[in-house]
Scaffold this motif. Structure first.
Motif, PDB file in Angstrom:
ATOM      1  N   LYS A  11       0.876  -1.175   0.000  1.00 47.28           N
ATOM      2  CA  LYS A  11       0.000   0.000   0.000  1.00 47.28           C
ATOM      3  C   LYS A  11       0.914   1.225   0.000  1.00 47.28           C
ATOM      4  O   LYS A  11       1.243   1.780   1.033  1.00 47.28           O
ATOM      5  N   GLY A  12       1.354   1.588  -1.209  1.00 53.57           N
ATOM      6  CA  GLY A  12       2.298   2.688  -1.359  1.00 53.57           C
ATOM      7  C   GLY A  12       1.613   4.044  -1.349  1.00 53.57           C
ATOM      8  O   GLY A  12       0.384   4.157  -1.426  1.00 53.57           O
ATOM      9  N   ILE A  13       2.421   5.079  -1.285  1.00 58.30           N
ATOM     10  CA  ILE A  13       1.926   6.445  -1.286  1.00 58.30           C
ATOM     11  C   ILE A  13       1.195   6.744  -2.598  1.00 58.30           C
ATOM     12  O   ILE A  13       1.506   6.176  -3.640  1.00 58.30           O
ATOM     13  N   CYS A  14       0.213   7.603  -2.534  1.00 53.73           N
ATOM     14  CA  CYS A  14      -0.541   8.065  -3.716  1.00 53.73           C
ATOM     15  C   CYS A  14      -1.220   6.924  -4.482  1.00 53.73           C
ATOM     16  O   CYS A  14      -1.215   6.899  -5.710  1.00 53.73           O
ATOM     17  N   MET A  15      -1.771   5.990  -3.745  1.00 53.23           N
ATOM     18  CA  MET A  15      -2.527   4.883  -4.342  1.00 53.23           C
ATOM     19  C   MET A  15      -1.673   3.987  -5.247  1.00 53.23           C
ATOM     20  O   MET A  15      -2.177   3.335  -6.141  1.00 53.23           O
ATOM     21  N   ASN A  16      -0.396   3.970  -5.031  1.00 55.18           N
ATOM     22  CA  ASN A  16       0.491   3.034  -5.738  1.00 55.18           C
ATOM     23  C   ASN A  16       0.404   1.693  -5.021  1.00 55.18           C
ATOM     24  O   ASN A  16       1.218   1.374  -4.165  1.00 55.18           O
ATOM     25  N   TYR A  17      -0.635   0.929  -5.365  1.00 52.62           N
ATOM     26  CA  TYR A  17      -0.944  -0.328  -4.694  1.00 52.62           C
ATOM     27  C   TYR A  17      -0.519  -1.510  -5.547  1.00 52.62           C
ATOM     28  O   TYR A  17      -0.665  -1.491  -6.776  1.00 52.62           O
ATOM     29  N   VAL A  18      -0.018  -2.544  -4.879  1.00 54.63           N
ATOM     30  CA  VAL A  18       0.376  -3.783  -5.546  1.00 54.63           C
ATOM     31  C   VAL A  18      -0.508  -4.899  -5.002  1.00 54.63           C
ATOM     32  O   VAL A  18      -0.630  -5.069  -3.785  1.00 54.63           O
ATOM     33  N   ILE A  19      -1.124  -5.635  -5.917  1.00 54.69           N
ATOM     34  CA  ILE A  19      -2.055  -6.703  -5.554  1.00 54.69           C
ATOM     35  C   ILE A  19      -1.504  -8.026  -6.053  1.00 54.69           C
ATOM     36  O   ILE A  19      -1.039  -8.134  -7.191  1.00 54.69           O
ATOM     37  N   GLN A  20      -1.572  -9.023  -5.189  1.00 53.83           N
ATOM     38  CA  GLN A  20      -1.112 -10.370  -5.510  1.00 53.83           C
ATOM     39  C   GLN A  20      -2.315 -11.286  -5.692  1.00 53.83           C
ATOM     40  O   GLN A  20      -3.273 -11.202  -4.927  1.00 53.83           O
TER      41      GLN A  20
ATOM     42  N   LYS B 214      12.345  -6.582  -1.754  1.00 52.01           N
ATOM     43  CA  LYS B 214      11.448  -7.711  -1.522  1.00 52.01           C
ATOM     44  C   LYS B 214      10.917  -8.245  -2.856  1.00 52.01           C
ATOM     45  O   LYS B 214      10.576  -7.483  -3.748  1.00 52.01           O
ATOM     46  N   GLU B 215      10.847  -9.583  -2.950  1.00 48.29           N
ATOM     47  CA  GLU B 215      10.350 -10.231  -4.160  1.00 48.29           C
ATOM     48  C   GLU B 215       8.901 -10.656  -3.982  1.00 48.29           C
ATOM     49  O   GLU B 215       8.532 -11.212  -2.948  1.00 48.29           O
ATOM     50  N   TYR B 216       8.088 -10.371  -4.990  1.00 44.49           N
ATOM     51  CA  TYR B 216       6.675 -10.735  -4.994  1.00 44.49           C
ATOM     52  C   TYR B 216       6.399 -11.611  -6.195  1.00 44.49           C
ATOM     53  O   TYR B 216       7.065 -11.501  -7.224  1.00 44.49           O
ATOM     54  N   SER B 217       5.397 -12.480  -6.081  1.00 45.91           N
ATOM     55  CA  SER B 217       5.000 -13.310  -7.219  1.00 45.91           C
ATOM     56  C   SER B 217       3.535 -13.083  -7.552  1.00 45.91           C
ATOM     57  O   SER B 217       2.723 -12.801  -6.678  1.00 45.91           O
ATOM     58  N   ASN B 218       3.231 -13.169  -8.851  1.00 45.79           N
ATOM     59  CA  ASN B 218       1.854 -13.041  -9.369  1.00 45.79           C
ATOM     60  C   ASN B 218       1.204 -11.738  -8.923  1.00 45.79           C
ATOM     61  O   ASN B 218       0.160 -11.740  -8.279  1.00 45.79           O
ATOM     62  N   VAL B 219       1.804 -10.619  -9.296  1.00 45.28           N
ATOM     63  CA  VAL B 219       1.319  -9.312  -8.851  1.00 45.28           C
ATOM     64  C   VAL B 219       1.022  -8.385 -10.021  1.00 45.28           C
ATOM     65  O   VAL B 219       1.506  -8.580 -11.138  1.00 45.28           O
ATOM     66  N   PHE B 220       0.240  -7.368  -9.712  1.00 41.85           N
ATOM     67  CA  PHE B 220      -0.033  -6.295 -10.656  1.00 41.85           C
ATOM     68  C   PHE B 220      -0.239  -5.002  -9.875  1.00 41.85           C
ATOM     69  O   PHE B 220      -0.481  -5.015  -8.674  1.00 41.85           O
ATOM     70  N   ALA B 221      -0.125  -3.887 -10.589  1.00 41.17           N
ATOM     71  CA  ALA B 221      -0.378  -2.581  -9.997  1.00 41.17           C
ATOM     72  C   ALA B 221      -1.848  -2.235 -10.201  1.00 41.17           C
ATOM     73  O   ALA B 221      -2.438  -2.531 -11.246  1.00 41.17           O
TER      74      ALA B 221
ATOM     75  N   VAL C 174      -5.210  12.202  -8.167  1.00 39.72           N
ATOM     76  CA  VAL C 174      -4.240  11.314  -7.531  1.00 39.72           C
ATOM     77  C   VAL C 174      -2.884  12.003  -7.605  1.00 39.72           C
ATOM     78  O   VAL C 174      -2.472  12.468  -8.665  1.00 39.72           O
ATOM     79  N   CYS C 175      -2.185  12.041  -6.479  1.00 38.52           N
ATOM     80  CA  CYS C 175      -0.867  12.666  -6.472  1.00 38.52           C
ATOM     81  C   CYS C 175       0.117  11.837  -7.284  1.00 38.52           C
ATOM     82  O   CYS C 175      -0.148  10.679  -7.605  1.00 38.52           O
ATOM     83  N   LYS C 176       1.228  12.420  -7.619  1.00 36.66           N
ATOM     84  CA  LYS C 176       2.199  11.770  -8.506  1.00 36.66           C
ATOM     85  C   LYS C 176       3.484  11.344  -7.799  1.00 36.66           C
ATOM     86  O   LYS C 176       4.494  11.119  -8.441  1.00 36.66           O
ATOM     87  N   ALA C 177       3.458  11.231  -6.476  1.00 38.14           N
ATOM     88  CA  ALA C 177       4.652  10.773  -5.763  1.00 38.14           C
ATOM     89  C   ALA C 177       4.998   9.365  -6.224  1.00 38.14           C
ATOM     90  O   ALA C 177       4.124   8.536  -6.454  1.00 38.14           O
ATOM     91  N   TYR C 178       6.291   9.094  -6.330  1.00 43.28           N
ATOM     92  CA  TYR C 178       6.744   7.819  -6.877  1.00 43.28           C
ATOM     93  C   TYR C 178       6.884   6.743  -5.809  1.00 43.28           C
ATOM     94  O   TYR C 178       7.498   6.952  -4.767  1.00 43.28           O
ATOM     95  N   THR C 179       6.308   5.615  -6.094  1.00 41.84           N
ATOM     96  CA  THR C 179       6.519   4.380  -5.346  1.00 41.84           C
ATOM     97  C   THR C 179       6.643   3.274  -6.390  1.00 41.84           C
ATOM     98  O   THR C 179       5.830   3.214  -7.316  1.00 41.84           O
ATOM     99  N   PRO C 180       7.619   2.413  -6.293  1.00 46.78           N
ATOM    100  CA  PRO C 180       7.755   1.351  -7.294  1.00 46.78           C
ATOM    101  C   PRO C 180       6.551   0.402  -7.276  1.00 46.78           C
ATOM    102  O   PRO C 180       6.082   0.001  -6.210  1.00 46.78           O
ATOM    103  N   VAL C 181       6.077   0.094  -8.464  1.00 45.91           N
ATOM    104  CA  VAL C 181       4.997  -0.879  -8.656  1.00 45.91           C
ATOM    105  C   VAL C 181       5.329  -1.694  -9.905  1.00 45.91           C
ATOM    106  O   VAL C 181       6.140  -1.275 -10.721  1.00 45.91           O
ATOM    107  N   PRO C 182       4.688  -2.849 -10.075  1.00 39.76           N
ATOM    108  CA  PRO C 182       4.913  -3.637 -11.297  1.00 39.76           C
ATOM    109  C   PRO C 182       4.527  -2.849 -12.542  1.00 39.76           C
ATOM    110  O   PRO C 182       3.748  -1.888 -12.479  1.00 39.76           O
ATOM    111  N   SER C 183       5.034  -3.249 -13.681  1.00 35.05           N
ATOM    112  CA  SER C 183       4.751  -2.549 -14.931  1.00 35.05           C
ATOM    113  C   SER C 183       3.372  -2.877 -15.499  1.00 35.05           C
ATOM    114  O   SER C 183       2.872  -2.175 -16.359  1.00 35.05           O
TER     115      SER C 183
END
Length: 133
Positions: free
Chosen positions: A41-50, A72-79, A110-119
């Protein structure tokens, strides 16, 4: 002979009816209810779901993704693409049920602060959420 032709004609009509009916399905919602887990649950709604459902379309997710900030490594995820209507009460590490809904519009600020998410991004609709144990 004439009965056979009529019978065959009816069968062809029925098959064509079902084929045409299938063509009219809405491509925006892929069929299926899936279970997701909010793993980041990253900043600015940069969410990663498995997702771990075996029937989930593999071409829509990253099979392996490494968070460049945490390592950290995640499997079967999307932004998460559909940030505007994602329930606020779902917290990190909680599970929920959802459907894929690719034609949603994001009409919210939605703000544009950067948090890494899958492509790979997916638009979803949450249909219920449950607390993970």
């Amino acid at each position: 002979m004439e009965r056979r032709i009529r019978s065959l004609g009816k069968k062809i009509f029925i098959v064509l009816f079902f084929i045409c009916n299938a063509c009219e399905k809405n491509d925006s919602k892929l069929e299926g209810i899936f279970t997701g887990k909010l793993v980041k649950k990253g900043i600015c709604m940069n969410y990663v779901i498995q997702v771990d459902d075996k029937s989930f379309p593999k071409n829509l997710i990253e099979e392996i993704w490494i968070d460049e900030f945490s390592g950290k490594e995640y499997s079967n995820v999307f932004a998460l693409e559909s940030v505007c209507d994602f329930p606020e009460d779902i917290n990190q590490d909680e599970t929920f049920k959802f459907i894929i809904d690719m034609k949603k519009e994001n009409l919210c600020a939605v703000c544009k602060a950067y948090t890494p998410v899958p492509s790979k991004y997916i638009s979803i609709t949450v249909i219920n959420n449950k607390k993970s144990e």
